[in-house]
Every structure is written in structure tokens, then in C-alpha cells.
Design a protein around this motif. Structure first.
Motif, mmCIF file in Angstrom:
data_model
loop_
_atom_site.group_PDB
_atom_site.id
_atom_site.type_symbol
_atom_site.label_atom_id
_atom_site.label_comp_id
_atom_site.label_asym_id
_atom_site.label_seq_id
_atom_site.Cartn_x
_atom_site.Cartn_y
_atom_site.Cartn_z
ATOM 1 N N ASP A 1 0.815 -1.216 0.000
ATOM 2 C CA ASP A 1 0.000 0.000 0.000
ATOM 3 C C ASP A 1 0.850 1.267 0.000
ATOM 4 O O ASP A 1 0.400 2.308 -0.481
ATOM 5 C CB ASP A 1 -0.908 0.015 1.240
ATOM 6 C CG ASP A 1 -1.770 -1.228 1.333
ATOM 7 O OD1 ASP A 1 -2.562 -1.462 0.406
ATOM 8 O OD2 ASP A 1 -1.638 -1.981 2.325
ATOM 9 N N LEU A 2 2.055 1.174 0.556
ATOM 10 C CA LEU A 2 2.958 2.322 0.645
ATOM 11 C C LEU A 2 4.378 1.866 0.338
ATOM 12 O O LEU A 2 4.750 0.732 0.654
ATOM 13 C CB LEU A 2 2.937 2.932 2.056
ATOM 14 C CG LEU A 2 1.676 3.667 2.508
ATOM 15 C CD1 LEU A 2 1.775 3.972 4.004
ATOM 16 C CD2 LEU A 2 1.485 4.946 1.722
ATOM 17 N N ALA A 3 5.176 2.762 -0.225
ATOM 18 C CA ALA A 3 6.587 2.471 -0.476
ATOM 19 C C ALA A 3 7.415 3.682 -0.059
ATOM 20 O O ALA A 3 7.087 4.812 -0.425
ATOM 21 C CB ALA A 3 6.832 2.144 -1.942
ATOM 22 N N VAL A 4 8.454 3.440 0.720
ATOM 23 C CA VAL A 4 9.411 4.490 1.076
ATOM 24 C C VAL A 4 10.623 4.294 0.177
ATOM 25 O O VAL A 4 11.230 3.220 0.167
ATOM 26 C CB VAL A 4 9.812 4.416 2.556
ATOM 27 C CG1 VAL A 4 10.835 5.505 2.878
ATOM 28 C CG2 VAL A 4 8.585 4.573 3.446
ATOM 29 N N THR A 5 10.968 5.328 -0.595
ATOM 30 C CA THR A 5 12.041 5.227 -1.575
ATOM 31 C C THR A 5 13.021 6.383 -1.411
ATOM 32 O O THR A 5 12.782 7.297 -0.624
ATOM 33 C CB THR A 5 11.481 5.245 -3.011
ATOM 34 O OG1 THR A 5 10.941 6.547 -3.277
ATOM 35 C CG2 THR A 5 10.395 4.198 -3.199
ATOM 36 N N PHE A 6 14.111 6.327 -2.179
ATOM 37 C CA PHE A 6 15.067 7.436 -2.182
ATOM 38 C C PHE A 6 15.512 7.702 -3.608
ATOM 39 O O PHE A 6 15.373 6.855 -4.499
ATOM 40 C CB PHE A 6 16.272 7.149 -1.282
ATOM 41 C CG PHE A 6 17.161 6.033 -1.776
ATOM 42 C CD1 PHE A 6 18.146 6.269 -2.726
ATOM 43 C CD2 PHE A 6 17.004 4.743 -1.295
ATOM 44 C CE1 PHE A 6 18.964 5.247 -3.191
ATOM 45 C CE2 PHE A 6 17.814 3.703 -1.744
ATOM 46 C CZ PHE A 6 18.798 3.959 -2.697
ATOM 47 N N ALA A 7 16.060 8.891 -3.813
ATOM 48 C CA ALA A 7 16.624 9.251 -5.118
ATOM 49 C C ALA A 7 17.867 10.084 -4.885
ATOM 50 O O ALA A 7 17.883 10.970 -4.024
ATOM 51 C CB ALA A 7 15.613 10.033 -5.942
#
Length: 303
Positions: A142-148
């Protein structure tokens, strides 16, 4: 059959009269009579016998009442379940996070959420950003924590919303005996490490390391590759290479045998929460996003 009419019929049977059902439901008596007539036409047989002082169920009416009772029970259960979800006394949120966020942000946010809404459950899995986004798009989470990383193109699928979380600076990690290990708070120019052996991380992190070193005028000699920040530090502590790690990873686990210095001119990576556009209307998802943001505001400034 119309469920509403079944429940009206049940109320007629419960009160023993059309007038009693009308009073209980807050309707007019003609309106209740009309619904009963429609239901009897659907059933193809009379369901009640009209008496001077009420109604008497026919055999067909008694049979239908058993089903109407069961339907009423299921409707009441559905209302109770939905109310629990809306009031956040129940609910499950599936969350995908990258490893260093999984070791820092996620546990603290889950603990905060448990205090705010004890009935909510978060099911956690770790995945690097591309895999986390793929799971989100497919409906696995339902949710995703990502980085860039700075300068990295990270297109967001059109059905997803990207919520900024904060910044996570990158740090050079060196053996304690390295000539550049001190002073710890002074930014170090990458060019001073041009002749060193390096440790690469995940595919995207390694690509960022190459870009940063090339911008500094050299190609890094990458001898090892691992996305395990504990192993990275262990290799560095044994004087086998140097590396670049985000501050969150160092906050999660810090090897006493390494030194850490800021990188001159290097912009931090940015963290985001991704979810489907309509998901912020779901109370449990909205509460989880709030807990993650509140936790990040504390952890990212303290790490």
C-alpha cells in the motif's frame, strides 16, 4: 431481491404490524406497505396475512424471515467492520521500505502508529526503490518508502503520488588509520581518494558513486560490491577499501573501526513516500503516512 425490502419485511415481522414497522423505521405506513407489496411480487406469493391488529406470517414469510435475519446479521457485521476501519480500530497497511529506512524510520514509525492507533497493523517488507515501486503498482503493498540521488531521474508512474519525506546526506567512510580520517566534521574532497579502492552498493548507489567520482575527475576503482552497510563497514574497518554510505545507514549500525566525514559539494539523497492517488482517502494509509513523516522529522535531523 432488494436487500432494503428484506430488512423492511424483517421489521414488519419483528414488530408484528406494518404500523409498528413504520414507527420503528421512521417512515410512513403507506411507504412500508408499498415495499411489502413489491417484495411479495418478487417472491411470487403472499408473505403476510393482514389481520385487524397486525399481520401474521405465511409459511413463505416464515421461510424468508430466516434469510432476512441472516442478512441483517451480515449487514450489521459489515457496518461494524467498516466503522472499525474508519475509526482506525482495525486495518492493515502493507509497507515496503529500503533497508536503511527499514532499520531506522520504519520501526520507530510503526511504534508511534501503535501508540496512536493500537488496532492498526503494519506489515513490513524491505525492497530497493525500483522493486518497491513495482510492488506498489502491482498492488502487493500500500505504501513504499524510496530514495533518489541528486541528479538521478526517477519517474513516478502516473497513478502514484510522491510525498517528500526529507534529506539523507551521504558520508565518506574510511578506516580509522586512514590519513584522511580526521578531522571528522570537515568536508573531504573526493579527489583526495582518487587512488583508493572503493566499495560499491546497490546498482543505483554504485551508479551515483561513479557519477560523483567522474565529476571529481577520476573513475573509482570499485573492488567490492554489496548493499549490506554492515559488511561495507567491516571491509573498510579492515583497511580493504573506502566507501560512501548514507547517514541513515550509519545511524542504523556504526562500526567502531571506521571514521566518517562529510563529502565536499555532494548533495544529499532525497526520501519519498509513494502511494496510489486514491489511497490517501483510506484512514489507515493516511495515518501511516503521518507516522512516517513525524518520525522522519525527528530521525533525519538526529541521525
Amino acid at each position: 431481491m432488494d436487500v432494503q425490502r428484506l430488512l423492511i419485511f424483517r421489521e414488519i415481522a419483528r414488530t408484528g404490524s406494518i404500523a409498528g414497522a413504520a414507527r420503528s423505521l421512521g417512515w410512513t405506513q403507506p411507504a412500508v406497505s408499498q415495499h411489502l407489496r413489491h417484495l411479495e411480487r418478487q417472491a411470487g406469493t403472499p408473505l403476510v396475512l393482514r389481520r385487524p391488529r397486525g399481520v401474521q406470517l405465511t409459511e413463505a414469510g416464515q421461510a424468508l424471515l430466516r434469510h432476512a435475519d441472516a442478512i441483517a446479521t451480515r449487514v450489521q457485521a459489515a457496518v461494524a467492520d467498516l466503522d472499525a476501519l474508519v475509526q482506525m480500530r482495525a486495518g492493515t497497511v502493507r509497507l515496503a521500505v529500503f533497508p536503511s529506512a527499514g532499520a531506522t524510520l520504519a520501526p520507530a514509525a510503526m511504534s508511534l502508529l501503535a501508540r496512536r492507533h493500537p488496532g492498526l497493523e503494519v506489515r513490513l517488507c524491505t525492497a530497493e526503490p525500483p522493486q518497491a515501486v513495482a510492488r506498489l503498482v502491482s498492488g502487493e503493498v500500500d505504501l513504499a518508502v524510496t530514495f533518489a540521488h541528486a541528479g538521478e531521474e526517477t519517474p513516478t508512474p502516473g497513478e502514484l503520488v510522491r510525498v517528500p519525506v526529507g534529506e539523507d546526506p551521504l558520508r565518506l567512510v574510511l578506516p580509522l588509520s586512514h590519513p584522511c580520517a580526521r578531522p571528522p566534521d570537515t568536508p573531504l574532497d573526493l579527489r583526495e581518494l582518487a587512488r583508493e579502492k572503493w566499495i560499491g552498493g546497490c546498482e543505483r548507489c554504485t551508479a551515483h558513486l561513479r557519477r560523483a567520482c567522474e565529476a571529481a575527475g577520476f573513475a573509482p576503482d570499485i573492488r567490492h560490491s554489496t548493499d549490506d552497510y554492515v559488511l561495507t563497514q567491516a571491509l573498510i574497518a579492515c583497511d580493504l577499501a573506502v566507501g560512501l554510505l548514507p547517514r541513515l545507514a550509519l545511524h542504523a549500525a556504526r562500526d567502531p573501526g571506521v571514521a566518517v566525514r562529510p563529502v565536499a559539494g555532494m548533495r544529499p539523497r532525497t526520501l519519498h513516500i509513494l502511494h496510489h492517488r486514491e489511497a490517501d482517502q483510506i484512514p489507515a494509509v493516511r495515518a501511516t503516512v503521518r507516522a512516517l513523516l513525524d518520525t522522519a522529522a525527528r530521525v533525519l535531523t538526529a541521525s
